[in-house]
Design a protein around this motif. Structure first.
Motif, PDB file in Angstrom:
ATOM      1  N   TYR A  40       0.865  -1.180   0.000  1.00  0.00           N
ATOM      2  CA  TYR A  40       0.000   0.000   0.000  1.00  0.00           C
ATOM      3  C   TYR A  40       0.899   1.226   0.000  1.00  0.00           C
ATOM      4  O   TYR A  40       1.618   1.478   0.961  1.00  0.00           O
ATOM      5  CB  TYR A  40      -0.892  -0.022   1.241  1.00  0.00           C
ATOM      6  CG  TYR A  40      -1.853   1.138   1.346  1.00  0.00           C
ATOM      7  CD1 TYR A  40      -2.781   1.403   0.347  1.00  0.00           C
ATOM      8  CD2 TYR A  40      -1.843   1.965   2.464  1.00  0.00           C
ATOM      9  CE1 TYR A  40      -3.672   2.441   0.450  1.00  0.00           C
ATOM     10  CE2 TYR A  40      -2.732   3.012   2.582  1.00  0.00           C
ATOM     11  CZ  TYR A  40      -3.643   3.253   1.574  1.00  0.00           C
ATOM     12  OH  TYR A  40      -4.529   4.298   1.692  1.00  0.00           O
ATOM     13  N   THR A 124       1.766  -2.758  10.495  1.00  0.00           N
ATOM     14  CA  THR A 124       1.063  -3.562   9.507  1.00  0.00           C
ATOM     15  C   THR A 124       1.475  -3.188   8.087  1.00  0.00           C
ATOM     16  O   THR A 124       2.191  -2.212   7.875  1.00  0.00           O
ATOM     17  CB  THR A 124      -0.472  -3.372   9.679  1.00  0.00           C
ATOM     18  OG1 THR A 124      -1.158  -4.255   8.812  1.00  0.00           O
ATOM     19  CG2 THR A 124      -0.891  -1.950   9.390  1.00  0.00           C
ATOM     20  N   GLU A 126      -1.259  -3.101   6.057  1.00  0.00           N
ATOM     21  CA  GLU A 126      -2.634  -2.832   5.652  1.00  0.00           C
ATOM     22  C   GLU A 126      -2.904  -1.342   5.489  1.00  0.00           C
ATOM     23  O   GLU A 126      -2.186  -0.507   6.020  1.00  0.00           O
ATOM     24  CB  GLU A 126      -3.597  -3.406   6.695  1.00  0.00           C
ATOM     25  CG  GLU A 126      -3.524  -4.913   6.799  1.00  0.00           C
ATOM     26  CD  GLU A 126      -4.454  -5.477   7.861  1.00  0.00           C
ATOM     27  OE1 GLU A 126      -4.801  -4.762   8.815  1.00  0.00           O
ATOM     28  OE2 GLU A 126      -4.844  -6.644   7.713  1.00  0.00           O
ATOM     29  N   THR A 127      -4.005  -1.041   4.807  1.00  0.00           N
ATOM     30  CA  THR A 127      -4.428   0.346   4.621  1.00  0.00           C
ATOM     31  C   THR A 127      -4.975   0.903   5.925  1.00  0.00           C
ATOM     32  O   THR A 127      -5.203   0.165   6.891  1.00  0.00           O
ATOM     33  CB  THR A 127      -5.543   0.424   3.563  1.00  0.00           C
ATOM     34  OG1 THR A 127      -6.738  -0.170   4.106  1.00  0.00           O
ATOM     35  CG2 THR A 127      -5.157  -0.269   2.265  1.00  0.00           C
ATOM     36  N   GLU A 130      -8.385  -0.755   6.631  1.00  0.00           N
ATOM     37  CA  GLU A 130      -8.240  -2.121   7.158  1.00  0.00           C
ATOM     38  C   GLU A 130      -7.769  -2.082   8.610  1.00  0.00           C
ATOM     39  O   GLU A 130      -8.214  -2.865   9.440  1.00  0.00           O
ATOM     40  CB  GLU A 130      -7.253  -2.920   6.295  1.00  0.00           C
ATOM     41  CG  GLU A 130      -7.777  -3.222   4.910  1.00  0.00           C
ATOM     42  CD  GLU A 130      -6.701  -3.757   3.977  1.00  0.00           C
ATOM     43  OE1 GLU A 130      -7.021  -4.695   3.217  1.00  0.00           O
ATOM     44  OE2 GLU A 130      -5.564  -3.252   3.992  1.00  0.00           O
ATOM     45  N   THR A 131      -6.873  -1.134   8.905  1.00  0.00           N
ATOM     46  CA  THR A 131      -6.379  -0.982  10.275  1.00  0.00           C
ATOM     47  C   THR A 131      -7.504  -0.530  11.197  1.00  0.00           C
ATOM     48  O   THR A 131      -7.665  -1.059  12.303  1.00  0.00           O
ATOM     49  CB  THR A 131      -5.197   0.002  10.305  1.00  0.00           C
ATOM     50  OG1 THR A 131      -4.164  -0.510   9.444  1.00  0.00           O
ATOM     51  CG2 THR A 131      -4.648   0.182  11.706  1.00  0.00           C
ATOM     52  N   ALA A 133     -10.666  -1.119  10.807  1.00  0.00           N
ATOM     53  CA  ALA A 133     -11.556  -2.274  10.989  1.00  0.00           C
ATOM     54  C   ALA A 133     -10.992  -3.230  12.037  1.00  0.00           C
ATOM     55  O   ALA A 133     -11.734  -3.767  12.869  1.00  0.00           O
ATOM     56  CB  ALA A 133     -11.762  -2.993   9.654  1.00  0.00           C
ATOM     57  N   THR A 134      -9.687  -3.428  12.031  1.00  0.00           N
ATOM     58  CA  THR A 134      -9.046  -4.293  13.032  1.00  0.00           C
ATOM     59  C   THR A 134      -9.188  -3.685  14.417  1.00  0.00           C
ATOM     60  O   THR A 134      -9.494  -4.396  15.385  1.00  0.00           O
ATOM     61  CB  THR A 134      -7.563  -4.513  12.677  1.00  0.00           C
ATOM     62  OG1 THR A 134      -7.487  -5.128  11.384  1.00  0.00           O
ATOM     63  CG2 THR A 134      -6.868  -5.387  13.707  1.00  0.00           C
ATOM     64  N   GLU A 137     -12.534  -4.276  15.953  1.00  0.00           N
ATOM     65  CA  GLU A 137     -12.814  -5.649  16.403  1.00  0.00           C
ATOM     66  C   GLU A 137     -12.460  -5.865  17.865  1.00  0.00           C
ATOM     67  O   GLU A 137     -12.965  -6.791  18.489  1.00  0.00           O
ATOM     68  CB  GLU A 137     -12.048  -6.647  15.530  1.00  0.00           C
ATOM     69  CG  GLU A 137     -12.581  -6.733  14.113  1.00  0.00           C
ATOM     70  CD  GLU A 137     -11.716  -7.600  13.218  1.00  0.00           C
ATOM     71  OE1 GLU A 137     -10.740  -8.226  13.708  1.00  0.00           O
ATOM     72  OE2 GLU A 137     -12.006  -7.644  12.011  1.00  0.00           O
TER      73      GLU A 137
END
Length: 177
Positions: A40, A124, A126-127, A130-131, A133-134, A137
């Motif tokens: 990314y 990470t 990740e974008t 995405e981060t 979203a993690t 959680e």
């Protein structure tokens, strides 16, 4: 076969060839046969795009819980940027700076006059979405993002040459010490 049939058959072959993947193209596969992740490129996205994409996403999550939106704060951004780079230097994701500083000390150093309500970090590839979203959680991390007292946000990252990204999100409450 007549001429018309040959033209139709030839045209179908050209269409099928256009749909087929070319040799050498397509995703690169790892030893497990799964596609390798793409790096990314945060520079190609642009700092403002990433910051506001995350801000809009955080505020959409807050709005879904009837919480007031947060705004970006330059001082919190500075504290986040300093910590993202420092985590890269230390090569570990944790909340303490290489000088032993805590998140509270870092926001005070940049002159933030409000109250720190939380800090989230990530190491990470990740974008930012995405981060986020993690983070959502995890109940503890979600509580930082959805803290009803938060009014301001700082967000920054440092991307290494290998593509690894060190994300830092800092939430604060303006005017409350």
């Amino acid at each position: 076969m007549n001429r018309r049939g040959m033209l139709m058959l030839g045209g179908a072959a050209v269409l099928l060839a256009a749909c087929a993947p070319s040799m050498g193209e397509g995703p690169k596969l790892g030893p497990d046969g799964l596609p390798l992740p793409q790096v990314y490129n945060t520079q190609a996205q642009g700092a403002g795009v990433i910051e506001y994409r995350l801000l809009d996403s955080v505020n959409a999550l807050r709005q879904s819980r009837n919480l007031r939106p947060v705004t970006l704060n330059a001082q919190l951004n500075a504290a986040a940027a300093t910590h993202s780079r420092d985590m890269s230097v230390q090569n570990r994701p944790w909340h303490f700076g290489s000088d032993g500083s805590s998140p509270l000390e870092r926001v005070r150093r940049v002159g933030y006059g409000g109250k720190l309500t939380g800090e989230l970090i990530s190491e990470t590839f990740e974008t930012e979405l995405e981060t986020l979203a993690t983070w959502m959680e995890s109940p503890d991390m979600r509580a930082v993002i959805l803290d009803p007292n938060a009014t301001e946000m700082g967000f920054a990252w440092f991307q290494e040459q290998n593509g690894k990204i060190w994300w830092t999100l800092v939430m604060g409450s303006a005017g409350l010490v």
